[in-house]
Design an enzyme around this catalytic site. Structure first.
Site, PDB file in Angstrom:
ATOM      1  N   GLU A  12      29.263   4.277  76.526  1.00  0.00           N
ATOM      2  CA  GLU A  12      30.067   3.717  75.615  1.00  0.00           C
ATOM      3  C   GLU A  12      30.869   5.254  75.595  1.00  0.00           C
ATOM      4  O   GLU A  12      32.244   4.453  75.067  1.00  0.00           O
ATOM      5  CB  GLU A  12      29.675   3.659  74.143  1.00  0.00           C
ATOM      6  CG  GLU A  12      29.404   4.307  73.591  1.00  0.00           C
ATOM      7  CD  GLU A  12      27.956   4.901  73.479  1.00  0.00           C
ATOM      8  OE1 GLU A  12      27.055   4.532  75.113  1.00  0.00           O
ATOM      9  OE2 GLU A  12      26.902   5.211  72.964  1.00  0.00           O
ATOM     10  N   GLY A  72      20.597   6.209  68.010  1.00  0.00           N
ATOM     11  CA  GLY A  72      20.542   6.570  65.844  1.00  0.00           C
ATOM     12  C   GLY A  72      19.692   8.208  66.466  1.00  0.00           C
ATOM     13  O   GLY A  72      19.253   8.433  66.989  1.00  0.00           O
ATOM     14  N   HIS A  75      24.767   7.326  77.068  1.00  0.00           N
ATOM     15  CA  HIS A  75      25.833   6.819  76.691  1.00  0.00           C
ATOM     16  C   HIS A  75      27.098   6.546  77.674  1.00  0.00           C
ATOM     17  O   HIS A  75      28.067   7.264  77.779  1.00  0.00           O
ATOM     18  CB  HIS A  75      25.993   7.597  75.562  1.00  0.00           C
ATOM     19  CG  HIS A  75      25.252   7.899  74.690  1.00  0.00           C
ATOM     20  ND1 HIS A  75      25.345   6.674  73.234  1.00  0.00           N
ATOM     21  CD2 HIS A  75      24.441   9.334  74.010  1.00  0.00           C
ATOM     22  CE1 HIS A  75      24.413   7.431  72.634  1.00  0.00           C
ATOM     23  NE2 HIS A  75      23.522   8.654  72.833  1.00  0.00           N
ATOM     24  N   ASP A 118      47.221  -3.598  57.981  1.00  0.00           N
ATOM     25  CA  ASP A 118      45.791  -5.168  57.613  1.00  0.00           C
ATOM     26  C   ASP A 118      47.559  -6.355  56.642  1.00  0.00           C
ATOM     27  O   ASP A 118      47.011  -7.574  57.398  1.00  0.00           O
ATOM     28  CB  ASP A 118      45.189  -4.195  57.208  1.00  0.00           C
ATOM     29  CG  ASP A 118      45.012  -3.569  58.128  1.00  0.00           C
ATOM     30  OD1 ASP A 118      44.737  -2.971  59.545  1.00  0.00           O
ATOM     31  OD2 ASP A 118      43.760  -3.062  57.284  1.00  0.00           O
ATOM     32  N   LYS A 170      40.379  -1.964  64.123  1.00  0.00           N
ATOM     33  CA  LYS A 170      41.945  -2.181  64.437  1.00  0.00           C
ATOM     34  C   LYS A 170      42.827  -1.995  65.075  1.00  0.00           C
ATOM     35  O   LYS A 170      43.810  -3.109  64.840  1.00  0.00           O
ATOM     36  CB  LYS A 170      42.743  -0.825  63.286  1.00  0.00           C
ATOM     37  CG  LYS A 170      44.247  -0.153  62.868  1.00  0.00           C
ATOM     38  CD  LYS A 170      43.476  -0.808  61.457  1.00  0.00           C
ATOM     39  CE  LYS A 170      44.881  -0.474  60.948  1.00  0.00           C
ATOM     40  NZ  LYS A 170      44.992  -0.315  59.030  1.00  0.00           N
ATOM     41  N   CYS A 228      19.745   5.194  74.508  1.00  0.00           N
ATOM     42  CA  CYS A 228      19.210   6.456  73.898  1.00  0.00           C
ATOM     43  C   CYS A 228      18.007   5.956  72.698  1.00  0.00           C
ATOM     44  O   CYS A 228      17.093   5.237  73.699  1.00  0.00           O
ATOM     45  CB  CYS A 228      20.726   6.839  73.111  1.00  0.00           C
ATOM     46  SG  CYS A 228      19.903   8.736  72.764  1.00  0.00           S
ATOM     47  N   TYR A 229      18.302   6.453  71.453  1.00  0.00           N
ATOM     48  CA  TYR A 229      16.914   5.876  70.321  1.00  0.00           C
ATOM     49  C   TYR A 229      17.010   4.250  70.919  1.00  0.00           C
ATOM     50  O   TYR A 229      15.619   4.072  71.218  1.00  0.00           O
ATOM     51  CB  TYR A 229      17.612   5.499  69.126  1.00  0.00           C
ATOM     52  CG  TYR A 229      16.333   5.443  68.434  1.00  0.00           C
ATOM     53  CD1 TYR A 229      15.506   6.393  67.986  1.00  0.00           C
ATOM     54  CD2 TYR A 229      16.605   3.909  67.951  1.00  0.00           C
ATOM     55  CE1 TYR A 229      14.815   5.365  66.880  1.00  0.00           C
ATOM     56  CE2 TYR A 229      15.492   2.952  67.000  1.00  0.00           C
ATOM     57  CZ  TYR A 229      14.168   4.789  66.886  1.00  0.00           C
ATOM     58  OH  TYR A 229      13.442   3.956  65.908  1.00  0.00           O
TER      59      TYR A 229
END
Ligand code: XMP
Length: 505
Positions: free
Chosen positions: A166, A51, A164, A222, A361, A78-79
């Protein structure tokens, strides 16, 4: 289930995507609802995201210390790491130098680093750092600028990484996340679209019972996947209204019809081309065109909706990012009511059915494949609501639309043949309102200039023009001027966004 607690960082959805890629279900909740959600949903693990704040700032997002006492494994990133240290009485300070970019990480033995080499590259992006460990913690990794780049308290199952895992730039990030979800939280890799389809079909059957369901089908990914799922679940209790505004790409309206006509649902295709063309006559201003197309859409839906009068359920193709972005809760419902435009005002319904609302998605595309939808429907690139109406510059006519449709088809066909459709995120042709002199055989021509547009982008907010090889552009150009009447000149758009937009209007 893993709960991702959102502290407002830029990679938050990416963390959730990564966990789903590990075939583990996860949900994202805002930090101020974390404790409640953890108690309610009883996840087998929790991840605190990064964040933009500093933990010692006034009004910085906080978390109740109780969450660390619940016995549920937590991974702070991180944060999230700084917060864990701060709340548990460690010390966080502002570092003298911001640590940003690829950094070498040295690790010690820890279950979170199983299958990770002693030295590897990680992605750092922080100003603050943990200066003093909270009680019961030990340091498990360091970098040149961060003595404490990762920490753990194995008794309490608390783990934290300053970097990070990710993002792709962290070489072994996926391994670390996998260690957390499988080894520390004991999750099984059983979140697959095959399983999802089965569960969703049963859930829909149960919810809908003998009720009637109505879906406004646009032909986009969608709504197409929603239609396929619902028709498998409730068959002829589903009615789909598909408005063909005549501004679709070549054969697209027929393709949508072919995909759904014999699927057991009531499929209503409204051929409204003439209505739309009449409405658009004389309009050249892009914003006016958009407005006219949007309004006409609502009118057509209303006309159809009035015939139906009332249903039990209104189905929508809302997906998970729509819900995360609008802040989980009531706001999501308000937004999704507005998505269909027009229908809710004239059709009475008791409840919404939104079977994709927990999917990202690419999961929606995978589910579509699982349900047997054709690739051309599942892999569709984004297509603006106003369709080719904003790709024919100036006044729209049926003739111009047909010219554009044929040229656009050739461009797309050639890019797909060359395999470039995998790396180029959006590509299409634009019929400019410019006519120039050319020569065809022995004759002088005075015909339209066609522009080709192709961009690479991840978020469509910024985009770079695609470096299509000259040979392919050459082939496209030759084919179009030879095969499509009324185009005698082709240009390639080499502007990025910004300053240009992706569409021309
Ligand atoms: P721009 O042209 O603003 O487009 O760079 C960004 C993305 O949004 C799509 N787009 C639209 N989509 N209704 C839509 O549903 C619209 O009016 C509209 N205008 C642009 C565009 O195709 C691109 O993917």
């Amino acid at each position: 289930m893993i709960l991702v607690v959102d502290f407002g960082g830029q990679y938050n959805q990416l963390i959730a995507r990564r966990i789903r890629d590990l075939n583990v279900y996860c949900e994202v909740v805002p930090y101020n609802k974390a404790l409640l959600s953890i108690k309610e949903k009883k996840p087998s693990g929790v991840i605190f995201t990064g964040g933009p704040n500093s933990v010692y700032e006034e009004n910085a997002p906080m978390i109740e210390s109780e969450v660390f006492e619940l016995g549920i494994p937590i991974l702070g990133l991180c944060y999230g790491m700084q917060l864990m240290a701060h709340v548990l009485n460690g010390k966080v300070i502002a570092a003298e130098e911001r640590e940003f970019g690829k950094t070498e990480l040295n690790i010690k033995e820890s279950i979170i680093f199983k299958n990770v080499p002693d030295k590897s590259t990680v992605w750092m992006s922080h100003v603050d750092r943990v200066e003093k460990l909270p009680e019961g913690f030990e340091t498990i990794a360091s970098t040149k600028n961060s003595e404490i780049a990762a920490m753990q308290n194995t008794d309490k199952k608390l783990y934290a990484l300053q970097f990070h895992p990710e993002v792709n730039n962290t070489e072994y990030g996926i391994e670390m996340l996998a260690n957390f979800v499988y080894k520390i939280c004991g999750q099984k890799a059983d979140w697959t679209m095959e399983n999802y389809a089965k569960t969703a079909i049963n859930d829909i059957k149960e919810k809908v019972g003998d009720g009637k369901v109505l879906l406004a089908l646009s032909g986009g990914v969608d709504s197409s996947v929603t239609a396929a799922l619902l028709s498998k679940a409730v068959g002829d209790k589903l009615t789909c209204i598909f408005v063909d505004h005549g501004l679709m790409r070549k054969d697209e309206g027929d393709e949508v019809e072919a995909a759904f006509k014999d699927s057991g649902m009531h499929f209503i295709r409204v051929n409204a081309e003439e209505r739309f063309l009449n409405k658009l006559k004389g309009i050249i201003d892009p914003e006016e065109k958009r407005k006219a197309i949007g309004e006409e859409f609502i009118r057509v839906f209303e006309d159809e909706g009035r015939k139906i009068k009332s249903v039990d359920f209104l189905a929508q193709g809302t997906i998970y990012p729509d819900i995360i972005e609008s802040g989980i809760g009531d706001a999501a419902v308000i937004k999704s009511h507005h998505n269909v435009g027009g229908l809710p005002d004239v059709v009475d319904f008791k409840d919404l059915v939104e079977p994709l609302k927990m999917l990202f998605k690419d999961e929606v595309r995978e589910l579509g494949r699982e349900l047997g939808l054709a690739d051309y429907l599942v892999n569709r690139q984004p297509f603006p609501g106003p369709g080719l109406g904003i790709r024919v510059i100036g006044e729209i006519s049926k003739e111009k639309l047909d010219v554009l449709r044929d040229a656009d088809y050739i461009f797309r066909e050639e890019l797909e043949k060359a395999g470039l459709d995998k790396s180029i995120n959006q590509y299409f042709a634009v019929l400019t309102n410019n006519r120039t002199v050319g020569v065809m055989g022995d004759f002088r021509t005075y015909d339209y200039t066609l522009a080709l547009r192709a961009v690479e982008t991840t978020d469509f907010m910024t985009a770079d023009w695609a470096r299509i090889p000259y040979e392919i552009l050459d082939k496209v150009s030759n084919r179009i001027v030879n095969e499509v009447e009324h185009i005698n000149r082709i240009v390639y758009d080499i502007t990025s966004k910004p300053p240009a937009t992706i569409e021309w209007e």
